[in-house]
Design a protein around this motif. Structure first.
Motif, PDB file in Angstrom:
ATOM      1  N   LEU A 157      12.017  38.840  52.634  1.00 34.58           N
ATOM      2  CA  LEU A 157      12.748  38.565  53.866  1.00 34.58           C
ATOM      3  C   LEU A 157      12.092  37.425  54.631  1.00 34.58           C
ATOM      4  O   LEU A 157      10.870  37.359  54.740  1.00 34.58           O
ATOM      5  CB  LEU A 157      12.788  39.823  54.739  1.00 34.58           C
ATOM      6  N   GLU A 198      15.182  36.751  59.255  1.00 35.16           N
ATOM      7  CA  GLU A 198      15.835  38.008  58.873  1.00 35.16           C
ATOM      8  C   GLU A 198      15.100  39.205  59.465  1.00 35.16           C
ATOM      9  O   GLU A 198      15.734  40.178  59.907  1.00 35.16           O
ATOM     10  CB  GLU A 198      15.889  38.119  57.357  1.00 35.16           C
ATOM     11  N   HIS A 247      15.037  47.086  53.313  1.00 32.79           N
ATOM     12  CA  HIS A 247      15.592  45.771  52.990  1.00 32.79           C
ATOM     13  C   HIS A 247      14.583  44.858  52.303  1.00 32.79           C
ATOM     14  O   HIS A 247      14.955  43.804  51.789  1.00 32.79           O
ATOM     15  CB  HIS A 247      16.105  45.109  54.271  1.00 32.79           C
ATOM     16  N   SER A 248      13.320  45.255  52.298  1.00 33.86           N
ATOM     17  CA  SER A 248      12.301  44.452  51.641  1.00 33.86           C
ATOM     18  C   SER A 248      12.338  44.697  50.135  1.00 33.86           C
ATOM     19  O   SER A 248      12.478  45.838  49.693  1.00 33.86           O
ATOM     20  CB  SER A 248      10.914  44.808  52.182  1.00 33.86           C
TER      21      SER A 248
END
Length: 404
Positions: free
Chosen positions: A83, A87, A104-105
């Motif tokens: 990211l 973000e 999300h990583s």
């Protein structure tokens, strides 16, 4: 491995090892061994050292190190899917729960400073391992605490063996858990097995007085005098052969770990967390620690009066409009600190000699929240005790993204 190739490859490999995130002692031994490889004076001892360090015969050890230290380092895949700071900031602004960033990583990891009994770690894995498991994603969860394993002082703040057993019960492909006991902020740079940078770094209820007074702002003699007046007279002692700190408070003798009144200051904590992670979360921060941290984050020198201990009486005067705006926050509310006052740039961090860590000089984004713990967000044991502490004010959160 041919002599004409090694004369070019080995210097490049040694330079790569010098810049790599390795334990200093391991780094030194590898470099010493490689400097002698290929020379006419190469001995059996050098070959044995390489085997001890890598588990491989000498030639295979060098080939493996070349793949790891040169070919893999030059591979552009390393960070390209991670990211961006933009973000990360967007995720923080859009979501109440900062730990959702882990989902999300591409390679989620978290370091918890002052982990205590591991309540936070247990809550964190319960909430996120099922979701990460569904994505077939490994989660690296590392933690450390100043309390030495086996110490007779510290009581309920020692790691809970049942919680640790639970964390260790997860398959290695789901959770990489590691805990360092008897470890402090100053020595973590040499922790074996630590990552050079984590997705997130947390510290719940940062220790008071360790982080409540910045030595660069307040003289050590004033801090000592203040502690003796407010906490009581204290002196080193021994308890069942163990070094401790005895404090005379309200007619009682209290026993603490020997480092209880060791003053490190918030700058050291902020620097470590910012250098070792991409997103930092400090939660359940008591009033004294919070305003000292804030004084270092804000740009105007008025917030850093030299040799003045912050108190309930002078904080409203020193922080003025900032105090009014933040004190008006309701429980669970949050605010972008840069909308209230200018952030300090650059931060006065000490120069680091550890080349493997990226340094940072300022904050991209700083968010202030109010409350001990927030619903549906993993929290520590200490955070949940604030409701029982009648003399404590409502604590704070600080969430920030270092500019690197």
């Amino acid at each position: 491995m041919a002599p004409e190739s090694l004369s070019v490859t080995l210097p490049a490999l040694i330079q790569s090892i010098q810049e790599a995130p390795l334990v200093p002692s391991l780094q030194k031994r590898l470099i010493n061994a490689l400097q002698q490889v290929g020379s006419k004076t190469t001995t059996k001892e050098v070959h044995q050292n390489l085997k001890d360090l890598t588990g491989l015969p000498p030639s295979k050890a060098v080939r493996a190190l070349i793949v790891w230290g040169i070919l893999a380092v030059n591979e552009p895949q390393a960070d390209r899917d991670d990211l961006s700071t933009e973000e990360l900031e967007r995720h923080l602004r859009e979501r109440l729960n900062p730990y959702d960033i882990l989902l999300h990583s591409p390679s989620p990891s978290l370091l918890d400073i002052g982990a205590g009994d591991l309540t936070f770690e247990r809550e964190l894995v319960d909430q996120y391992i099922p979701q990460l498991r569904a994505k077939n994603t490994l989660f690296r969860l590392h933690a450390f605490d100043r309390l030495a394993p086996g110490s007779r002082v510290g009581g309920i703040y020692h790691k809970n063996p049942d919680y640790e057993g639970y964390l260790k019960s997860f398959p290695v492909e789901e959770l990489n858990y590691q805990f360092w006991g008897g470890m402090d902020v100053e020595r973590f740079g040499s922790a074996k097995g630590a990552l050079p940078r984590y997705t997130m770094c947390t510290c719940h209820a940062p220790a008071n007085p360790t982080f409540a007074y910045e030595p660069s702002r307040v003289d050590s003699s004033l801090i000592l005098d203040h502690l003796q007046k407010t906490r009581g007279q204290f002196h080193p002692a021994r308890y069942e052969g163990e070094p401790v700190l005895e404090v005379s408070h309200q007619g009682k003798i209290l026993t603490f770990p020997p480092w209880k009144f060791h003053i490190l200051g918030p700058l050291a904590l902020l620097q470590l967390m910012g250098e070792r992670s991409r997103v930092v979360v400090l939660s359940a921060i008591d009033d004294e620690v919070f305003w000292e941290i804030l004084s270092q984050i804000l740009a105007d020198n008025q917030f850093r009066p030299p040799n003045r201990i912050f108190s309930k009486k002078n904080i409203p005067v020193i922080f003025g409009d900032v105090y009014q705006a933040l004190s008006a926050l309701s429980i669970g509310a949050r605010v972008d600190l840069s909308t209230i006052a200018k952030l300090r740039d650059p931060m006065p961090f000490r120069a680091t000699h550890q080349k493997e860590f990226s340094t940072f000089s300022n904050f991209r984004y700083v968010e202030i929240r109010r409350g001990a713990f927030l619903e549906n967000i993993p929290s520590s044991f200490t955070a949940r005790q604030f409701s029982l502490m009648k003399e404590e004010s409502t604590p704070w959160w600080i969430v920030f993204i270092p500019n690197v």
